[in-house]
Design an enzyme around this catalytic site. Structure first.
Site, PDB file in Angstrom:
ATOM      1  N   ARG A   1       0.805  -1.201  -0.122  1.00 33.56           N
ATOM      2  CA  ARG A   1       0.022   0.000   0.060  1.00 33.56           C
ATOM      3  C   ARG A   1       0.664   1.395   0.049  1.00 33.56           C
ATOM      4  O   ARG A   1       0.457   2.407   0.363  1.00 33.56           O
ATOM      5  CB  ARG A   1      -1.084   0.293   1.347  1.00 33.56           C
ATOM      6  CG  ARG A   1      -2.064  -1.116   1.164  1.00 33.56           C
ATOM      7  CD  ARG A   1      -2.829  -1.123   0.038  1.00 33.56           C
ATOM      8  NE  ARG A   1      -3.861  -2.318   0.177  1.00 33.56           N
ATOM      9  CZ  ARG A   1      -3.956  -3.511  -0.349  1.00 33.56           C
ATOM     10  NH1 ARG A   1      -2.812  -3.965  -1.004  1.00 33.56           N
ATOM     11  NH2 ARG A   1      -5.075  -4.260  -0.307  1.00 33.56           N
ATOM     12  N   LEU A   2       2.344   1.368  -0.368  1.00 31.31           N
ATOM     13  CA  LEU A   2       2.869   2.325  -0.422  1.00 31.31           C
ATOM     14  C   LEU A   2       3.049   2.918  -1.806  1.00 31.31           C
ATOM     15  O   LEU A   2       3.972   2.866  -2.540  1.00 31.31           O
ATOM     16  CB  LEU A   2       4.486   1.975  -0.201  1.00 31.31           C
ATOM     17  CG  LEU A   2       4.643   1.571   1.256  1.00 31.31           C
ATOM     18  CD1 LEU A   2       6.088   1.047   1.580  1.00 31.31           C
ATOM     19  CD2 LEU A   2       4.011   2.768   2.497  1.00 31.31           C
TER      20      LEU A   2
END
Length: 290
Positions: free
Chosen positions: A264-265
């Site tokens: 989720r970066l």
């Protein structure tokens, strides 16, 4: 054109599906009132090995082998040019995006601030912005954007969101809405099949339909309006565009390009319009934290 999806099933249908489709949840729901809890979906890319037999939400991995999205990958001058490049990629055969023009249009009613959103098709892109077509006489979007004389004062700000899952990409557009001229709208209107042109005249979009007798839920009233419009334009090939129907251009002030990344970066870059006295507008370009 509005694209709608049925989100709910009857209890009996849901029960039958529950027997055949495995649960896609990260953990069993602890609260019996929760009908959905931490769904994992059906990712096209593999996820890390499950821990203790539990499934995990899918990872966004397509861009990892290329080092993700970098500022140097983007058009340095214009979000319109960058959107066109990404849209072209999403439209390529074999990519798997069935309708890359599909997007969510969100508007907000004033003075209440109540927000509404719906799926629409972007039909045109030009140097000024993003164009959709719809009813602007009786629809909720017309009330939100232009007011209705009955309490809604009109709010020209709107937002579009495009989601191209096979590419793990998202584009968010924020800007002010403006109507296209009737002449511009007629050009697109003429490309529609006859039934859709007649339907634009017939539908009082978002108006409640009244049932007519047993077994009818209001559909007969709509079909009656269509019959009236068909008779009105019988034998007419060049049907004029209705004055209450036409194009809406979202003139962007802010456009964000989002590329999915592992854990989720995600990579996020945003263009912001910069106005200058007596000169053409410019665009700033910055990376945002995920």
């Amino acid at each position: 054109m509005r694209v709608t999806h049925r989100l709910f099933l009857s209890v009996s249908s849901a029960t039958r599906l529950n027997r055949t489709i495995p649960r896609m949840a990260l953990h069993p729901a602890q609260d019996g009132a929760k009908l959905i809890f931490a769904p994992t979906g059906t990712p096209s890319t593999p996820s890390p090995a499950p821990v203790a037999g539990l499934a995990h939400a899918g990872q966004f991995l397509k861009a990892e082998q290329h080092g993700g999205l970098r500022r140097s990958d983007l058009d340095q001058e214009s979000p319109i040019n960058q959107f066109h490049a990404w849209f072209t990629a999403a439209s390529a055969p074999g990519v798997g995006v069935a309708h890359p023009e599909t997007c969510t249009l969100a508007t907000a009613q004033l003075p209440s601030g109540r927000v509404s959103a719906r799926m629409v098709y972007m039909k045109e892109l030009d140097p000024k912005g993003f164009v959709i077509y719809s009813n602007f006489g009786t629809s909720g979007k017309a009330r939100d954007l232009f007011g209705d004389g009955q309490g809604s004062t009109g709010n020209p700000w709107a937002s579009l969101v495009f989601w191209w899952e096979p590419l793990e990409r998202q584009v968010r557009v924020e800007g002010r809405a403006e109507r296209l001229s009737r002449e511009e709208s007629q050009l697109y209107y003429d490309t529609r099949v006859r039934g859709s042109r007649v339907g634009a005249w017939a539908s009082r979009q978002s108006q409640v339909l009244q049932a007519e007798g047993d077994g009818d839920d209001g559909r007969k009233q709509l079909e009656g309006w269509v019959d009236e419009a068909e008779k009105r334009f019988e034998g007419v090939e060049k049907i004029p565009v209705p004055e209450f129907w036409g194009g809406l251009r979202i003139v962007p002030e802010r456009v964000e390009f989002w590329q999915g990344r592992q854990n989720r970066l995600h990579d996020r870059f945003v263009y912001e319009r910069v106005r200058s006295e007596g000169a053409d507008d410019k665009w700033s370009l910055e990376r945002l934290s995920p």
